[in-house]
Design a protein around this motif. Sequence first.
Motif, PDB file in Angstrom:
ATOM      1  N   SER A 148       8.635  -1.031   5.891  1.00 61.31           N
ATOM      2  CA  SER A 148       7.874   0.092   5.339  1.00 61.31           C
ATOM      3  C   SER A 148       8.703   1.354   5.494  1.00 61.31           C
ATOM      4  CB  SER A 148       6.534   0.236   6.061  1.00 61.31           C
ATOM      5  OG  SER A 148       5.783  -0.963   5.983  1.00 61.31           O
ATOM      6  N   GLY A 149       8.496   2.327   4.619  1.00 58.05           N
ATOM      7  CA  GLY A 149       9.329   3.516   4.682  1.00 58.05           C
ATOM      8  C   GLY A 149       8.702   4.737   4.056  1.00 58.05           C
ATOM      9  N   PRO A 160       6.075  19.392  -4.671  1.00 56.02           N
ATOM     10  CA  PRO A 160       6.611  18.638  -3.545  1.00 56.02           C
ATOM     11  C   PRO A 160       5.714  17.437  -3.231  1.00 56.02           C
ATOM     12  CG  PRO A 160       5.713  20.747  -2.817  1.00 56.02           C
ATOM     13  CD  PRO A 160       5.608  20.732  -4.294  1.00 56.02           C
ATOM     14  N   VAL A 161       6.355  16.335  -2.832  1.00 57.25           N
ATOM     15  CA  VAL A 161       5.641  15.069  -2.672  1.00 57.25           C
ATOM     16  C   VAL A 161       6.103  14.364  -1.398  1.00 57.25           C
ATOM     17  CG1 VAL A 161       5.297  12.766  -3.655  1.00 57.25           C
ATOM     18  CG2 VAL A 161       5.380  14.739  -5.154  1.00 57.25           C
ATOM     19  N   PHE A 162       5.145  13.718  -0.728  1.00 53.93           N
ATOM     20  CA  PHE A 162       5.453  12.803   0.373  1.00 53.93           C
ATOM     21  C   PHE A 162       4.736  11.487   0.104  1.00 53.93           C
ATOM     22  CE2 PHE A 162       4.048  10.669   4.249  1.00 53.93           C
ATOM     23  CZ  PHE A 162       5.255  10.469   4.899  1.00 53.93           C
ATOM     24  N   GLN A 163       5.445  10.375   0.242  1.00 51.23           N
ATOM     25  CA  GLN A 163       4.840   9.054   0.119  1.00 51.23           C
ATOM     26  C   GLN A 163       5.252   8.182   1.296  1.00 51.23           C
ATOM     27  OE1 GLN A 163       5.428   6.931  -3.558  1.00 51.23           O
ATOM     28  NE2 GLN A 163       4.906   8.689  -4.837  1.00 51.23           N
ATOM     29  N   TYR A 164       4.342   7.291   1.668  1.00 52.09           N
ATOM     30  CA  TYR A 164       4.687   6.260   2.646  1.00 52.09           C
ATOM     31  C   TYR A 164       4.331   4.918   2.042  1.00 52.09           C
ATOM     32  CZ  TYR A 164       5.633   4.047   7.099  1.00 52.09           C
ATOM     33  OH  TYR A 164       6.200   3.268   8.088  1.00 52.09           O
ATOM     34  N   MET A 178       0.842  -1.190   0.000  1.00 58.31           N
ATOM     35  CA  MET A 178       0.000   0.000   0.000  1.00 58.31           C
ATOM     36  C   MET A 178       0.882   1.246   0.000  1.00 58.31           C
ATOM     37  SD  MET A 178      -3.094   0.968   2.614  1.00 58.31           S
ATOM     38  CE  MET A 178      -4.112   2.426   2.368  1.00 58.31           C
ATOM     39  N   THR A 179       0.466   2.226  -0.781  1.00 56.66           N
ATOM     40  CA  THR A 179       1.185   3.491  -0.861  1.00 56.66           C
ATOM     41  C   THR A 179       0.228   4.641  -0.554  1.00 56.66           C
ATOM     42  OG1 THR A 179       2.750   2.688  -2.523  1.00 56.66           O
ATOM     43  CG2 THR A 179       2.465   5.062  -2.365  1.00 56.66           C
ATOM     44  N   ILE A 180       0.679   5.572   0.255  1.00 56.42           N
ATOM     45  CA  ILE A 180      -0.081   6.788   0.569  1.00 56.42           C
ATOM     46  C   ILE A 180       0.735   7.978   0.058  1.00 56.42           C
ATOM     47  CG2 ILE A 180      -1.034   8.242   2.389  1.00 56.42           C
ATOM     48  CD1 ILE A 180      -1.283   5.660   4.079  1.00 56.42           C
ATOM     49  N   GLU A 181       0.073   8.902  -0.642  1.00 49.60           N
ATOM     50  CA  GLU A 181       0.774  10.059  -1.190  1.00 49.60           C
ATOM     51  C   GLU A 181       0.059  11.353  -0.826  1.00 49.60           C
ATOM     52  OE1 GLU A 181       1.879  12.118  -5.510  1.00 49.60           O
ATOM     53  OE2 GLU A 181       1.755   9.929  -5.378  1.00 49.60           O
ATOM     54  N   LEU A 182       0.851  12.340  -0.432  1.00 52.26           N
ATOM     55  CA  LEU A 182       0.391  13.714  -0.252  1.00 52.26           C
ATOM     56  C   LEU A 182       1.169  14.571  -1.238  1.00 52.26           C
ATOM     57  CD1 LEU A 182       0.446  13.933   3.668  1.00 52.26           C
ATOM     58  CD2 LEU A 182      -1.488  13.346   2.210  1.00 52.26           C
ATOM     59  N   SER A 183       0.462  15.433  -1.961  1.00 53.96           N
ATOM     60  CA  SER A 183       1.128  16.156  -3.035  1.00 53.96           C
ATOM     61  C   SER A 183       0.524  17.544  -3.203  1.00 53.96           C
ATOM     62  CB  SER A 183       0.994  15.361  -4.341  1.00 53.96           C
ATOM     63  OG  SER A 183       1.829  15.875  -5.344  1.00 53.96           O
ATOM     64  N   TYR A 184       1.402  18.502  -3.545  1.00 52.92           N
ATOM     65  CA  TYR A 184       0.965  19.870  -3.845  1.00 52.92           C
ATOM     66  C   TYR A 184       1.583  20.268  -5.176  1.00 52.92           C
ATOM     67  CZ  TYR A 184      -0.183  24.817  -3.293  1.00 52.92           C
ATOM     68  OH  TYR A 184      -0.706  26.075  -3.470  1.00 52.92           O
ATOM     69  N   GLN A 185       0.751  20.639  -6.145  1.00 55.97           N
ATOM     70  CA  GLN A 185       1.222  21.026  -7.469  1.00 55.97           C
ATOM     71  C   GLN A 185       1.046  22.531  -7.647  1.00 55.97           C
ATOM     72  OE1 GLN A 185      -0.833  20.150 -11.471  1.00 55.97           O
ATOM     73  NE2 GLN A 185       0.599  18.438 -11.234  1.00 55.97           N
TER      74      GLN A 185
END
Length: 527
Positions: free
Chosen positions: A515-516, A491-495, A473-480
């Motif tokens: 996990s990372g 900028p992007v953050f993924q877990y 499973m991947t979770i992403e937070l992103s601002y374009q």
Amino acid sequence: MAASRIAAPPRQTQLLLRLNRKNDCVEWEPVSILIAIYSHLGKSVLKTMCDFNVFGGIRPNSAIKSQSHKWLGCRSLRGISLAIAVVAGAFPALAEATEPSGGIPSPSIATSLPDNGDPAGIRKWLSERGVTYGVVYTGEALGNVSGGIHQGALYGGKLEVAVSANLEKLIGWQGLSFFSNAFQIHRTSGPRDEHFTSMITISNIEAFSSTRLSELWFEQKFFDDRFGIRIGQLTTDAEFFISDYSKMFISSDWPTIMGANVPSGGPAYPLATPGIRWKFDASANWSMLVGLYNGDPGNQASVNRTGTNFRVNDPPLLMGEIQHRYNQDKESRGLAGTLRLGGWHHFGKFDDLRFDHAGHSLADPLSNGVARQFRGTSGIYGIVDQQLYRPEGGGPDSGISVFSRISGAPSDRNLVNFFLDGGVVFAGMLPARPDDKFGASFIYARMSDWARALDYDLIAFAGVAHPIRAYEMTIELSYQAQIKPGWTMQPVFQYIIHPGGHVPDPISPNLAIKSGALVGVRSTVAF
């Protein structure tokens, strides 16, 4: 065809044209027009990139040769652009979609340049004759700060050149168009392959470093453009299994349930394969698509490194999709949305993930180790794109929107038997930043029951404990953020949870890969 009187082209193009002096007229050859594109391309694009310093001084080729990522000047871009021009020029390209105004796609950094980045008027001149081109550079720096096999940061990028033509304008053939694109991909597979060994896409530009042809096709439309046949080298992910609202996320890609289950991941980025696609638009709101493709484009790193294998002898892949759209016009006041229902069938042979021909577990010492085989594999999927809030005067992509894709496939022959993703996107919600977007998404891929059962069998017969495959499973937070029209920073953050589906760590096989978290930034420039 008979020559016609037309305005003289820009001076730089005149040497590429063949004159027909009969009847005091000029006859323009389509091939010469295409050559003119690349002549103009090499100068205009490089000037734009260097003027805006969009590469931050990075020399993409250095990322292929080493991990030092030395900071160099824009001069190295000439080699990359020349390679793309050679590839695209060797495989003539022509048109899809609506034609950009003045030959400039929207959005484009060209609109921020003097004379729209076209001081000689070549781009406009070509557009008036139905020929357009575009260049997009996507570069990103990504690094995992925890988990995975090891930590580190990598820079990678993709340069894409696409050329399209309306052949009705160009040569008078009603309803015919032609399109092609090519990539120069450098150092983009690192985070997924080297840091996490994940199944789910981390970045949708990731691929084996190469310069390659992608699509190359003709499309003929009939009955007032309601029915179309596209034939040539095609990708499935250009039209099938797509969520419109998911496209802002860097992890949004060809679904894992296809990439992990069909040979070579199927004909999807960066791979294309010969095929044919039929499309019928029953109305402005309803469409039906059917595609038949060569089912194995070949491994991108060893078999099909340049995209020019044109394989046609592999068992085919059949895809179909029904689409329903509503409130898609900018003038509409209702909430926009799209519903899609589709499926696929691959006609090849697929191994049983647990049993051999005699019915023994492949982990059983009595097994001959040769898996029994099934003829073909299939799957179904559904997609929802739904706008939740539409500001006054806003289009279908404005406001607040959600999306989701769900899919299933047989467990006995597919490594991934269930896929689900979804997310929410906020577009134009900040008054001071009307062109920015931000959102959150997730992707979930479950390992099949057969694969998990084999893991339990291995423990039972060998007596050695090891991780049992479960899911990834991947979770992403992103601002374009739009810097200029046609230029965004993201900028992007993924877990990443259970990289590889909870598989053993190559360093400590009794433990699963951890996990990372991954952070980074992407820059995209369209010309």
